[in-house]
Design a protein around this motif. Structure first.
Motif, PDB file in Angstrom:
ATOM      1  N   GLY A 149       0.730  -1.353  -0.092  1.00 14.99           N
ATOM      2  CA  GLY A 149      -0.116   0.090  -0.179  1.00 14.99           C
ATOM      3  C   GLY A 149       0.868   1.219  -0.116  1.00 14.99           C
ATOM      4  O   GLY A 149       0.406   2.325   0.441  1.00 14.99           O
ATOM      5  N   LYS A 150       1.603   1.152  -0.358  1.00 12.28           N
ATOM      6  CA  LYS A 150       2.779   2.309  -0.062  1.00 12.28           C
ATOM      7  C   LYS A 150       3.227   2.554  -1.413  1.00 12.28           C
ATOM      8  O   LYS A 150       3.870   1.954  -2.216  1.00 12.28           O
ATOM      9  CB  LYS A 150       4.780   2.241   0.759  1.00 12.28           C
ATOM     10  N   ALA A 151       3.598   4.062  -2.169  1.00 10.36           N
ATOM     11  CA  ALA A 151       3.990   4.545  -3.010  1.00 10.36           C
ATOM     12  C   ALA A 151       4.594   5.712  -2.931  1.00 10.36           C
ATOM     13  O   ALA A 151       3.770   6.153  -1.601  1.00 10.36           O
ATOM     14  CB  ALA A 151       2.961   4.239  -4.399  1.00 10.36           C
ATOM     15  N   TYR A 152       6.034   6.516  -3.747  1.00 14.39           N
ATOM     16  CA  TYR A 152       5.692   7.806  -3.806  1.00 14.39           C
ATOM     17  C   TYR A 152       5.402   8.235  -5.091  1.00 14.39           C
ATOM     18  O   TYR A 152       5.876   8.435  -6.254  1.00 14.39           O
ATOM     19  CB  TYR A 152       7.256   7.703  -4.030  1.00 14.39           C
ATOM     20  N   GLY A 153       4.080   8.657  -5.454  1.00 13.88           N
ATOM     21  CA  GLY A 153       2.348   9.496  -6.273  1.00 13.88           C
ATOM     22  C   GLY A 153       2.991  10.737  -5.811  1.00 13.88           C
ATOM     23  O   GLY A 153       2.749  11.195  -7.085  1.00 13.88           O
ATOM     24  N   PHE A 154       3.562  11.536  -5.064  1.00 19.38           N
ATOM     25  CA  PHE A 154       3.694  12.598  -5.368  1.00 19.38           C
ATOM     26  C   PHE A 154       4.729  13.056  -3.718  1.00 19.38           C
ATOM     27  O   PHE A 154       4.378  12.147  -2.762  1.00 19.38           O
ATOM     28  CB  PHE A 154       2.460  13.679  -4.997  1.00 19.38           C
ATOM     29  N   ALA A 155       5.063  14.392  -4.217  1.00 18.16           N
ATOM     30  CA  ALA A 155       6.808  14.190  -2.900  1.00 18.16           C
ATOM     31  C   ALA A 155       6.250  14.687  -1.620  1.00 18.16           C
ATOM     32  O   ALA A 155       7.077  14.288  -0.936  1.00 18.16           O
ATOM     33  CB  ALA A 155       7.203  15.866  -3.312  1.00 18.16           C
ATOM     34  N   PHE A 156       5.145  14.850  -1.071  1.00 19.81           N
ATOM     35  CA  PHE A 156       4.751  14.056   0.081  1.00 19.81           C
ATOM     36  C   PHE A 156       3.906  13.467   0.547  1.00 19.81           C
ATOM     37  O   PHE A 156       3.947  13.679   1.562  1.00 19.81           O
ATOM     38  CB  PHE A 156       4.168  15.946   0.486  1.00 19.81           C
ATOM     39  N   ASP A 157       4.539  12.584  -0.092  1.00 18.55           N
ATOM     40  CA  ASP A 157       3.754  10.602   0.094  1.00 18.55           C
ATOM     41  C   ASP A 157       4.379  10.346   1.611  1.00 18.55           C
ATOM     42  O   ASP A 157       3.681   9.152   2.645  1.00 18.55           O
ATOM     43  CB  ASP A 157       3.905   9.988  -1.301  1.00 18.55           C
ATOM     44  N   ASP A 158       5.320  11.356   2.201  1.00 15.64           N
ATOM     45  CA  ASP A 158       5.954  10.530   3.025  1.00 15.64           C
ATOM     46  C   ASP A 158       5.488  10.149   4.102  1.00 15.64           C
ATOM     47  O   ASP A 158       5.337   9.583   5.667  1.00 15.64           O
ATOM     48  CB  ASP A 158       7.864  10.511   3.314  1.00 15.64           C
ATOM     49  N   VAL A 159       4.029  11.692   4.192  1.00 10.16           N
ATOM     50  CA  VAL A 159       4.034  11.719   5.423  1.00 10.16           C
ATOM     51  C   VAL A 159       2.887  10.531   5.555  1.00 10.16           C
ATOM     52  O   VAL A 159       1.967  10.376   5.255  1.00 10.16           O
ATOM     53  CB  VAL A 159       2.927  13.265   5.174  1.00 10.16           C
ATOM     54  N   ALA A 160       3.289  10.904   7.047  1.00 12.29           N
ATOM     55  CA  ALA A 160       2.482   9.860   7.888  1.00 12.29           C
ATOM     56  C   ALA A 160       2.518   8.422   7.402  1.00 12.29           C
ATOM     57  O   ALA A 160       2.301   7.210   7.343  1.00 12.29           O
ATOM     58  CB  ALA A 160       0.707   9.973   7.870  1.00 12.29           C
ATOM     59  N   ASP A 161       3.830   8.335   6.562  1.00 12.47           N
ATOM     60  CA  ASP A 161       4.800   7.300   6.585  1.00 12.47           C
ATOM     61  C   ASP A 161       3.500   6.047   5.660  1.00 12.47           C
ATOM     62  O   ASP A 161       3.669   4.690   5.538  1.00 12.47           O
ATOM     63  CB  ASP A 161       4.755   5.783   7.800  1.00 12.47           C
ATOM     64  N   PHE A 162       3.680   6.840   3.796  1.00 11.46           N
ATOM     65  CA  PHE A 162       3.065   5.819   2.809  1.00 11.46           C
ATOM     66  C   PHE A 162       3.654   5.995   2.174  1.00 11.46           C
ATOM     67  O   PHE A 162       3.544   5.473   0.508  1.00 11.46           O
ATOM     68  CB  PHE A 162       1.457   6.575   3.127  1.00 11.46           C
TER      69      PHE A 162
END
Length: 391
Positions: free
Chosen positions: A359-372
């Motif tokens: 369920g994790k990806a880098y679809g946009f630059a702030f996708d690390d917010v809340a560890d996604f």
């Protein structure tokens, strides 16, 4: 943690040559180094499980910087500076590393920060140019630019920083998606990210074809799909796509509080005079963003590495892209079931997250917010494996 934003702090758009690629600037990439048990080199294994391309039709490129200069890795694992003299008669540098004739390919990764590119069916064309400081700089492929010499080549990349602090790496779809890649990182832990569900590559394309605003982002016969920010620059995506949602957010928080919690504490914001202004651990304020700002997490949503404005900007950017900001006045939102629920949302990122096994990806630059984000790290790494997974 070295997030993608910190890891790629040295990457900037280049106007060099045809202006179609990226150049990786010399300088810091990632967080400051700190003493750990990380080795000077790291075993890298590349596994080809595409099922459609044999090893002889796959090439690898490891390029980036070592903190002082732009570099590339040679087939024998040496770190070599890029140089204009590397450009051949066709004007391009051949930095390709072939895969082993059969089975897995085993290489040595030196300390550096950059990208591991894979090219399928044809080699990539990198070009060494001169940057504004007169130094050799590498122009990267830009699969979202129709005039780029690599536009018709199937390719993709993973990103990493390997230094004294350890290994920090991710698979990324921020710019585009083409080749499904998975990373396994061993060391203090055994971690994997980026793996797609069975049949998920095809589903990404079918999902996006089903959304009118995103159909034009698909290149060729499912060669790649371009991220909407780059699509907007190419005239393939509406520049006002998020305008109605941004207006709703601004209207809503003109009459009630928006609370954003970061490591620094809780910030309380209201829209007044056209700006979203927060009080709390520090006073921070944001102008009303545009669709471009939302998609690139930049401009009005730029996130400086200051511990206050930056984290709030990142959470706002995630809230806009995931379209949770209007309905949830306490951010960040950590329930993925609430993400991408609006008709106007980041359907590209939605499709990427739906495709991955974790369920994790880098679809946009702030996708690390809340560890996604499809990001993993290890301060005592012993090996990394990059797998080209089945299509």
């Amino acid at each position: 943690m070295i997030t993608r934003r910190m890891l790629l702090s040295g990457i900037a758009a280049s106007a060099a040559a045809a202006g179609t690629g990226l150049t990786l600037a010399s300088g810091r990439a990632g967080a400051a180094q700190r003493p750990t048990s990380a080795a000077e080199t790291l075993p890298l294994t590349v596994v080809n499980k595409t099922g459609q391309f044999g090893n002889a039709s796959v090439w690898l490129y490891i390029v980036g910087n070592d903190g002082h200069q732009q570099v590339r890795v040679t087939p024998d694992g040496a770190l070599a500076p890029v140089a204009a003299s590397d450009n051949g008669a066709d004007g391009f540098a051949d930095y390709a590393i072939p895969l082993a004739a059969n089975g897995d390919t085993r290489l040595t990764l030196p300390r550096m920060s950059g990208r591991i590119y894979v090219a399928l069916g044809a080699k990539l064309k990198f070009k060494v140019v001169t940057d504004g400081a007169g130094k050799a700089a590498l122009q990267y492929p830009a699969g979202w630019v129709s005039g780029d010499p690599n536009y018709q080549v199937m390719h993709d990349c993973a990103e990493f920083t390997f230094n004294a602090a350890g290994m920090f790496c991710n698979t990324t779809m921020v710019d585009m998606f083409s080749v499904p890649l998975a990373i396994r990182l061993t060391g203090a832990k055994d971690q994997t990210t980026g793996a797609l569900k069975d049949g998920a590559r095809a589903k990404v394309f079918s999902d996006l074809r089903a959304v009118d605003a995103y159909q034009k982002l698909i290149v060729g016969d499912d060669l790649r799909v371009i991220a909407p920010g780059h699509g907007m620059g190419a005239g393939l995506f509406a520049p006002d796509y998020f305008a109605s949602y941004i207006d709703r957010v601004w209207d809503t928080y003109g009459s009630k509080d928006l609370k954003v919690t970061t490591n620094a504490g809780t910030f309380t914001g209201r829209v007044s005079g056209g700006r979203l202004s927060f009080t709390g651990p520090a006073a921070v304020a944001f102008d009303k963003p545009s669709t471009k700002d939302v998609l690139f997490c930049d401009g009005a949503l730029a996130a400086p590495n200051d511990g206050t404005t930056g984290p709030v900007a990142a959470i706002l950017g995630a809230g806009f892209n995931r379209t949770t900001l209007h309905d949830t006045a306490a951010q960040p939102t950590a329930d993925p079931a609430a993400f991408y629920g609006e008709p106007v949302t980041h359907h590209y990122a939605r499709a990427m997250h739906a495709a991955t096994a974790d369920g994790k990806a880098y679809g946009f630059a702030f996708d690390d917010v809340a560890d996604f984000a499809s990001y993993i790290q290890d301060t005592a790494p012993t090996g990394i494996t990059l797998t080209l997974t089945p299509f």
